[in-house]
Structures are given as C-alpha cells and as structure tokens.
Scaffold this motif. Structure first.
Motif, short mmCIF file in Angstrom:
data_model
loop_
_atom_site.label_atom_id
_atom_site.label_comp_id
_atom_site.label_asym_id
_atom_site.label_seq_id
_atom_site.Cartn_x
_atom_site.Cartn_y
_atom_site.Cartn_z
N LEU A 1 32.90 46.44 42.40
CA LEU A 1 32.22 47.02 41.26
C LEU A 1 30.98 46.22 40.86
O LEU A 1 29.96 46.78 40.49
CB LEU A 1 33.17 47.10 40.05
N GLN A 2 31.10 44.90 40.92
CA GLN A 2 29.99 44.04 40.51
C GLN A 2 30.20 42.66 41.12
O GLN A 2 31.33 42.21 41.31
CB GLN A 2 29.94 43.94 38.98
N GLN B 1 32.78 50.20 28.79
CA GLN B 1 32.40 51.53 29.26
C GLN B 1 32.21 51.58 30.78
O GLN B 1 32.14 52.66 31.36
CB GLN B 1 31.13 52.03 28.55
N HIS B 2 32.11 50.44 31.40
CA HIS B 2 31.92 50.41 32.85
C HIS B 2 33.19 50.03 33.60
O HIS B 2 33.15 49.83 34.82
CB HIS B 2 30.82 49.41 33.21
N LEU C 1 34.02 41.62 40.87
CA LEU C 1 34.91 42.52 40.14
C LEU C 1 35.21 43.70 41.06
O LEU C 1 34.29 44.37 41.55
CB LEU C 1 34.26 42.99 38.84
N TRP C 2 36.52 43.94 41.29
CA TRP C 2 36.95 44.89 42.31
C TRP C 2 37.86 45.95 41.72
O TRP C 2 38.58 45.68 40.76
CB TRP C 2 37.74 44.17 43.41
N THR C 3 37.85 47.12 42.33
CA THR C 3 38.90 48.09 42.05
C THR C 3 40.15 47.68 42.82
O THR C 3 40.07 46.89 43.76
CB THR C 3 38.48 49.50 42.49
N GLY D 1 35.69 45.10 26.20
CA GLY D 1 35.64 44.91 27.64
C GLY D 1 36.40 43.68 28.07
O GLY D 1 37.38 43.27 27.42
N ILE D 2 35.93 43.04 29.13
CA ILE D 2 36.57 41.84 29.66
C ILE D 2 35.56 40.70 29.65
O ILE D 2 34.43 40.85 30.13
CB ILE D 2 37.07 42.06 31.10
#
Length: 517
Positions: free
Chosen positions: A469-470, A491-492, A461-463, A445-446
C-alpha cells in the motif's frame, strides 16, 4: 465445549521479528504465513461452461484438475503444464441432465493419475447415481457407470473417495423420508467399473437420521474407512465420524462437533478434512450457527484417529474467528495440507465470507503448533464482484517449496477464477535489544512511533495478501536517541494491514494490525 482461542478485544497485534525471508523451515511461525499469488486471477473457461459445483484435485504431475458446470452440464478441465493453462473443458455424460448444485453436486477424488468423479442424474433420485473415471490424470474419461440399480428408495448425492487398493467408495443419502434417511456407503471392487449395494454407515450415530442434503466426506487412512457426516438427531444437525475396518461393517460413530446446532431444515453444507497433522491428529472444518455469535461460522475440530482402535477420539473444537470479524457469515470451508521433504507441514483453510459482499478468506498455519483462528487473509478484496465457493490443493514446486492452487466461483462473471502462489514465512527468529516500534490505532488512522535505532529503515504497509500500500524510508527520527513517527490516515486504510521495517543490517520487524471501528 473446548475453544483454543485468544480472546483479545480492540486492536489485535501479532508481532514477528525475523531475518530475511528465504523460504520455509520447520521452525516457521504459523501465524506469520502469507500466501503470495504468482498471477492475477484467470478465468478457467468461458461463462458458457458455468461455475457451479467447483471441485479440485491434483493428478500425478501435481497439476490441478477442475470439475464444474452449469445447469444440466458437467465439465472437467485439466491444467496443461506445457501451455501453462487449463485445457478446453470436456463434458461428462453430455446426453444426461446432470444435477448441478454447489453443495449437492458432483464430487471428485484422485490417487495419482486415477481420478473418479461421481454425480446424480436430475430427477432420477433412486437409481441416478453415476460415476466416471480417468486413468490419464483427467484428460479422458470412461463411459458413465450406474452406481445403483433396481432401488426403490432414493440414493442421493454420491460423494467419492479412494481406498488403499485404488478402489472408489462413496457416501449417499438413502431413503425417502427425511426422518429416517441414513448414510449409505457404496463400494467398488474393480476400479469403478461396477458398484456393490449400499450398506448402512450411520446406524451407531445418535438418532434415526442424517442430514438429508449435506454432502458427506468419506476418506481412507491408516487401514480404515471413514466418513464425516452431518447427522440429524431430531433437528440437532452436528457432525459425526463414522468408520469401518472393511468398508462393509460400519461399527463405530464418533460425535466430533460439540456445538449441537438445532435447525429444522438442511443447511446444505458439509465437512472438509486434512491430516495427519501431527502424529495421528486430523483436522476437520465445517460450518455451524450453534456458536456464541449465532451466525454461520466456520469451526475446526481435531481428532485422534488412532484412539479407540481406530474409531477415533474428539480432541477439541475452535472457531476460526473470535475478534477478527465483528459481523460476518462464513460457509463452504475447504482444507488442504502440504508436507515438505524435511517434515515441514502447512495447513490451508479457505472459506467464503459475507460481510456486505462475498469474498474468499484464507488462513494458514504450520502443523506442529497449528492455529487457524483470527489469522485470515482476504484474497479477493481488490477485485470486483462476488467471490464464493473456494476449492484448493497443494503441490510442490521445482524448489521443493509449497505451491497453493485456489479456484472459486466468480458470481458476477459466471466463471471459475483461479490463481496459484507460494507461501512466505520467516526462516528464523531473533531477539531484538532495541525498543520495538509502538503502534497507536484510533479513528484518525495508524501512527507508528519509532526509536532512533530504526533510523534509515525501509518501512512498508501491506494488505494481508501481500500487496504493497505504501513504502518509504524513515528519516524523521530525533537525533540523540529520541523518536519519530509515521502516520497513515484512516481514509486510506483497510481494516487489516501489516506494517514492516527493515534495517540496513537485515534486521526486520513486522506487526499485523486489525482495526476495529
């Protein structure tokens, strides 16, 4: 071949340090522009009206007008500002069997409230080119006008533009033999009530023919008529710029596509245009599979139209994708441009992309130091179905800021989808003395490692299209100047995200992360 690109491998990061976003400025950073839709996509009309050959223009009220249809039927729907919705579609030439095709179908142009729509009657390839026009912004339309009469050779696929006198002109493919078809120009001198015979616009291009079923892009600017055409020189199908001082004598042709794609069949894809970007520089975007990937990809060429007495000079060609997408096909590009009262210029480029499913991608840039490479936002990833054939246009909102209108073909439902939104950009940049966060991206992941100077900051955290996203508050940094971290499991995560921080004093930091698996 000239490519102005950034050939980074692995993870690509773009950092933006800025104070709070409060609108656009002339100093905005092109790569950080983000489209933020005002609404969920809406269906323009029921599926019974179809979704083929979507075209969009704006009228004098800065309201979008859409043309689209189904097999044999062509409709127009104009936005009604009072009801904030598209009006009931109006059928054009309802007694005719209109040839409806995404690539070869009807074309539309506007100049204030004067709109012109051109199309072909199916099966009537020699004399079936038609035009209609509207004087009230797309609400009512004239009776159909025959653009060609008494012809023996095919006059196929009229593609319309409007000159400085408010008269329409259109490119057509003339001839019955694909080895000798030329680009013809039809002109009207009375606002589209009648048309003059076609003249040959492509005589000065290389070879003996133009691509028989790729739409052309005529336009008028700086006292001259132009036409962007995919040529066909013994199956080298590249783009050329034809031009004329009077619309009758087409005495110049310029090769603006160094890719020299060789293909023995018509790719059914045309060019799109925006400009002037800076000075007399114009941009054109097109699809070609002549590049290093061997896939259908979108490229942007820049042209100086003032050079060589108005005949133009090719400046550069660059791909819109270098490392952002590993395996994707791209097509149907469409360009748009917004000019602010303060001289700010914004360029938008949308296209359809297939990477296991069709989505609409969007790249944005400011005009002064434009770059459209590897900055794409996926606008439709969160909705099901296939999203194809975008159309776009810019207007100006009540605050003098850009408003981008987008429509596209939603294949699953058989309808045209539409939404609009603004463009967000940092209003100024600052230099941070405190250490920047460190990004680590791997198969797990990151992970973002953050120093104590960012203690208490709000993270997000953005698209790429601006969807959260979070989010949370950083409280796990180590006392005494150490560092902490925040982790986002793989996975997310989508492949492309933006991580942002904002301190209590208003200092903000953001980084775009494109993950390559």
């Amino acid at each position: 071949m000239v490519f102005r690109t950034n050939l980074n491998n692995g993870i690509m990061f773009k950092r933006f340090l800025f104070i709070i976003s409060i609108g656009l400025s002339a100093s905005a950073i092109g790569q950080s522009l983000i489209f933020t839709p005002e609404n969920e996509p809406v269906e323009v009309a029921a599926s019974s009206f179809g979704n083929k050959a979507i075209r969009m223009v704006l009228n004098a009220a800065d309201a979008p007008v859409l043309a689209f249809g189904s097999n044999g039927h062509l409709y127009v729907s104009a936005w009604d500002n009072a009801s904030a919705a598209f009006g009931e579609p109006v059928e054009i030439d309802p007694d005719a069997n209109v040839f409806m095709s995404d690539a070869e179908g009807p074309r539309m142009a506007s100049q204030g409230d004067y709109l012109v729509l051109t199309y072909q009657i199916s099966g009537e390839w020699a004399n079936g080119a038609r035009s209609v026009h509207s004087m009230d912004g797309g609400l009512t339309w004239s009776a159909p006008v025959a653009m060609v009469s008494g012809a023996d050779a095919d006059h196929f696929m009229p593609c319309v533009a409007i000159d400085n006198n408010g008269n329409p002109f259109a490119g057509v493919k003339v001839g019955n033999n694909s080895a000798s078809i030329f680009e013809g120009i039809l002109r009207s001198e009375d606002g589209g009530n009648s048309w003059l015979p076609a003249v040959n616009a492509s005589a000065n291009a290389a070879g003996e023919a133009v691509c028989e079923c790729c739409p052309s892009q005529p336009f008028w600017t700086a006292g001259r008529y132009y036409d962007l055409v995919r040529n066909n020189n013994e199956n080298i199908r590249d783009f050329w710029l034809m031009s004329s001082a009077d619309g009758e004598n087409w005495d110049a042709a310029l090769d603006i596509d160094p890719l020299d794609w060789e293909i023995n069949s018509c790719p059914e894809s045309g060019a799109t245009l925006a400009g002037p970007i800076v000075g007399t520089e114009y941009l054109t975007a097109f699809m070609s599979a002549g590049g290093p990937s061997g896939q259908s990809r979108v490229y942007v060429s820049s042209i100086d139209l003032e050079a060589n007495g108005g005949a133009g000079e090719w400046l550069s060609t660059e791909p819109i994708t270098v490392s952002q997408f590993d395996n994707a096909t791209q097509n149907t590009p469409v360009l748009g441009q917004w000019q602010g009262a303060d001289g700010t210029s914004i360029i938008a480029l949308a296209w359809e992309q297939n990477a296991g499913g069709y989505d609409v991608q969007l790249a944005l840039s400011t005009g002064m130091e434009w770059s459209l490479t590897d900055v794409a936002q996926n606008l439709t990833s969160e909705w099901s179905g296939q999203h194809r054939k975008p159309a776009l246009a810019f207007s100006t909102d009540a605050n003098g800021e850009p408003m981008l209108h987008l429509a596209w073909q939603h294949s699953s439902s058989g309808t045209v989808h539409y939404f609009k939104g603004g463009i967000q950009s940092p209003s100024g940049t600052i230099c941070l003395e405190r250490p920047e966060p460190k990004i680590i991206s791997d198969l797990r992941g990151i992970t973002v490692q953050i120093g104590s100077d960012w203690e208490g900051s709000v993270y997000g955290l953005w698209t790429p299209d601006g969807r959260m996203l979070q989010s949370g508050t950083l409280t796990n940094t180590v006392a005494g100047g150490g560092s902490g971290h925040v982790h986002f499991p793989a996975q997310h995560l989508p492949a492309h995200v933006i991580f942002s921080l904002e301190r209590a004093d208003g200092t903000r930091w953001a980084q775009q992360i494109i993950r390559h698996h």
